[in-house]
Enzyme design. Structure first.
Site, PDB file in Angstrom:
ATOM      1  N   ARG A  29       0.825  -1.219   0.000  1.00  0.00           N
ATOM      2  CA  ARG A  29       0.000   0.000   0.000  1.00  0.00           C
ATOM      3  C   ARG A  29       0.855   1.263   0.000  1.00  0.00           C
ATOM      4  O   ARG A  29       0.578   2.187  -0.782  1.00  0.00           O
ATOM      5  CB  ARG A  29      -0.968  -0.029   1.194  1.00  0.00           C
TER       6      ARG A  29
ATOM      7  N   ASN B   5      -6.407  -2.696   1.800  1.00  0.00           N
ATOM      8  CA  ASN B   5      -6.451  -4.160   1.866  1.00  0.00           C
ATOM      9  C   ASN B   5      -7.896  -4.607   1.851  1.00  0.00           C
ATOM     10  O   ASN B   5      -8.768  -3.960   2.456  1.00  0.00           O
ATOM     11  CB  ASN B   5      -5.816  -4.662   3.170  1.00  0.00           C
TER      12      ASN B   5
END
Length: 755
Positions: A29, A47
């Site tokens: 990320r 996520n």
């Protein structure tokens, strides 16, 4: 992996990307955030149960899409990128959003050794992580062993009990740093703590004491490997007679003084997984480390604590000399029991083994022993697959129904299938004790939980009395029995994605045969979910049954009886009180017989005086292998009649000639390999099948494996060994899952069984 073309991206200024693979807990990320910022895009990354979802909007979405798979974080693995157009909403700025739940189809990555950047901070006096034994970032540290479930967030790991301090929180929220959303981040102010100082550990080791430390996947025992008295004391306390210990050194350069290390071996040692690597020993360690063996298991530091211990030992100087310190590093558990992880249990169980026990307060959610690899037949092969590699999946050639396969009794693993992925558990060990069975059940619960899988059937070994079989019987699910050697061969077929039928040459110690017999040297024809036994090694009697597997002299006596020299048994084995009774036992029709290749190795080792009684499984075969300098072939040393391979001419030659053990070992290995190639080539000509899969624990023998692979390829056969799993019973559960999945797909499944 599928990836979108620029045409789609060019037509839309907002896209949604779903990224599947090992993309949680690896800094993915933050990587996406940095990439989106570089291309001045708005949107978010989060996520979710499938992996990572990304929405990007702006003029350079095409460039972003093209760049996304190019420079991912070191631990990330992308399996698939799916893209769909979205309606633009004129958003500005890019953010990391909260995780999204749901049925899990993503996965977590294995634990990773300390990265170079964290290692530099560990020894940097100006860093707030200076000498902190739990330093980590998104590129390294614990993952699998601290994860309770997915998505992988701090709240679902063992770190949830450690609130971040101000400095760690700032690092965690800083998109420009490598600790951005590093879920295991901590420091000396807010994180886990050791029960004892590193200097105290180093002092104990330098004084010749045995130290237990809590590692990534469980407790480990350390001691000075240069002192034979210390190593023998460890053996006595751990009740481990002759089984070899691994050795840990500070660096590959230091290891080169203890073992022969070429470029491939160095690369294996320095992998982020940090396995134990079997290498040819220079015999510069205490003789009790690996008695009677030519190879030694070598590993490098895995966790910051290991680095700190070597640093503190180096500062002390002392007995290690110019080479630097080398430490025995072995699992901390009483003999026959699983690796210890709980602090209270460790303090109680290790009190009589270790002189110093070092705990800490970060829980180990699931235990994972060190992995072991060796270079065999031109490539790295697993002997034990666990920490550093699990739970990376095996990609299958077809999608499977959700299956739980529970493996065998020795070197147990379990496998869970999810779509076209097979997740093989970490090494569990032998299911001989109640503690081992509990670990086996714990592993099943953890693996099915983190994968969010509900199995529709259980695959198991055909042996009715195995603990794994009894477990399968109590689950209330349809059961799929799979013959042991068929599962061995099917494991290699599944891993390599072999299409169509294949020959299977399986050489191991024991497997319950379809006829209830003791199989172990088998030539199979595998086709889909079924198999046919084309042949086997010539049967050899096992005087005393299972006792013969522990006492190679008994198998040697059976060998003599088989070649018509039963009258020589008493004199050849005069030191064995039962020797004079064995001829009568071998004459009996009800004495058990076996086709096992492993027992054949035992027989030759006993005949040559290499090993009369084994203190651990495979000892006789390993010591016999250690003698080989150059394999040789005895002309006409075997016969193949109606599929039965007999080595009787070779065995009679070894028994009749006054050969030294080195020459005899080379002749046995070379002739057995040549005989197997001849056997397989005959079967290939008869069946028209050109692919042969090689499996079973005997293929851990580098000389045997290399000779058979080379011979098969020279005969025009495609010879395949496993690459991602052990060739021994540690890979068996994958084969069970593959066979069961094919059966269910072909036959259909009802709640009561197959239709």
């Amino acid at each position: 992996m599928s990836a979108p073309g620029q045409t789609l991206a060019a037509k839309h200024t907002r896209l949604r990307l779903r990224v599947r693979g090992a993309v949680q807990g690896v800094g993915f990320r933050p990587y996406v955030h940095g990439l989106a910022t570089r291309y001045r895009l708005g949107g978010f990354v989060a996520n979710d149960a499938d992996g990572v979802v990304i929405e990007v909007e702006g003029e350079e979405v095409a460039e972003f899409v093209e760049a996304l798979p190019q420079q991912t974080p070191p631990l990330a693995r992308i399996d698939d990128i799916a893209v769909e157009p979205m309606v633009a909403d004129s958003c500005t700025g890019f953010r990391i959003a909260e995780s999204v739940g749901g049925r899990v189809t993503t996965r977590i990555v294995p634990d990773a050794a300390t990265c170079a950047a964290c290692l530099a901070e560990l020894f940097d006096p100006t860093s707030r992580f200076h000498l902190y034994p739990f330093v980590n970032c998104t590129h390294c540290g614990p993952r699998f062993t601290i994860a309770e479930r997915l998505p992988y967030d701090r709240a679902t790991t063992a770190m949830k009990r450690f609130p971040m301090c101000e400095a760690c929180r700032a690092d965690y929220e800083d998109p420009s740093g490598r600790r951005f959303h590093a879920e295991a981040i901590s420091c000396a102010r807010c994180g886990p703590r050791l029960s004892h100082g590193v200097d105290e550990v180093a002092a104990a080791l330098a004084e010749g004491k045995i130290v237990a430390i809590k590692g990534l996947g469980g407790y480990q025992l350390l001691c000075d490997c240069s002192r034979d008295d210390v190593v023998q004391r460890l053996r006595a306390r751990k009740q481990r007679d002759g089984k070899p210990f691994a050795v840990m050194l500070a660096s590959a350069d230091a290891a080169a003084d203890l073992a022969e290390i070429d470029a491939p071996a160095r690369a294996l040692l320095e992998q982020v997984a940090r396995p134990i690597v079997l290498l040819r020993s220079r015999h510069h360690v205490a003789p009790s480390v690996a008695p009677g063996l030519a190879k030694i298991g070598v590993m490098l530091p895995v966790a910051p604590l290991h680095h700190l211990i070597f640093h503190a030992l180096a500062a002390r100087g002392g007995a290690a000399g110019e080479r630097g310190w080398a430490l025995v590093c072995t699992s901390a558990n009483p003999s026959g029991e699983p690796l210890l992880t709980d602090n209270d249990e460790a303090l109680a169980a290790l009190a009589d083994i270790a002189d110093l026990i070092v705990t800490h307060d970060r829980d180990i959610v699931i235990r994972a022993d060190d992995s072991v690899v060796a270079m065999v037949a031109g490539g790295p092969r697993f002997i034990r697959r666990a920490r550093g590699y699990v739970p990376e999946p095996i990609r299958l050639a077809r999608s499977m129904p959700p299956i739980l396969a529970v493996g065998a009794h020795l070197k147990a693993t379990v496998t869970v299938t999810r779509g076209d992925e097979a997740f093989v558990s970490q090494h569990i060990g032998d299911l001989d004790t109640a503690q081992a069975v509990r670990f086996f059940e714990e592993t099943i619960r953890h693996l099915t939980s983190i994968l969010d899988v509900e199995p529709v059937a259980i695959a198991h070994d055909m042996h009715p009395d195995m603990a794994s079989t009894r477990f399968a019987q109590g689950r209330g699910l349809p059961m799929v029995p799979v013959q042991h050697h068929h599962a061995h061969a099917a494991s290699v077929i599944a891993e390599h994605g072999v299409a169509g039928p294949a020959l299977g040459l399986v050489l191991d110690g024991y497997g319950y045969g379809s006829d209830g017999g003791a199989w172990g040297g088998e030539l199979l024809l595998c086709d889909g979910a079924g198999f046919r036994r084309l042949g086997h090694l010539a049967p050899l009697k096992m005087p005393g049954g299972d006792r013969a597997a522990r006492e190679p002299w008994r198998m040697a006596a059976a060998l003599l009886h088989d070649i018509g020299r039963g009258g020589d048994i008493a004199s050849c084995f005069a030191g064995q009180p039962q020797a004079r009774h064995l001829p009568m036992l071998l004459d009996r029709a009800d004495t058990p017989v076996t086709t096992s290749a492993g027992r054949l190795f035992d027989a030759v080792a006993g005949l040559l005086g290499v090993s009369m009684v084994q203190s651990y499984e495979g000892e006789a075969a390993m010591k016999l292998e250690a003698l080989v300098r150059e394999p040789a072939v005895l002309a006409r040393g075997w016969t193949v009649i109606e599929g039965v391979l007999s080595l009787r001419p070779l065995l009679a030659h070894l028994a009749a000639r006054d050969l030294d053990a080195v020459e005899a070992a080379g002749l046995f290995h070379g002739t057995l390999a040549a005989a197997c190639v001849d056997w397989v080539a005959d079967a290939s000509r008869a069946t028209g099948i050109g692919t042969v899969v090689l499996s079973g624990g005997c293929f851990l023998n580098a000389h045997l494996a290399e000779q058979i692979v080379r011979g098969c390829r020279a005969a025009g056969l495609d010879a395949l060994l496993p690459r991602q799993l052990p060739v021994n019973d540690g890979g068996l559960s994958l084969g069970q899952a593959w066979v069961a999945g094919l059966q269910i797909t072909q036959q259909g499944l009802t709640s009561g069984g197959f239709v």
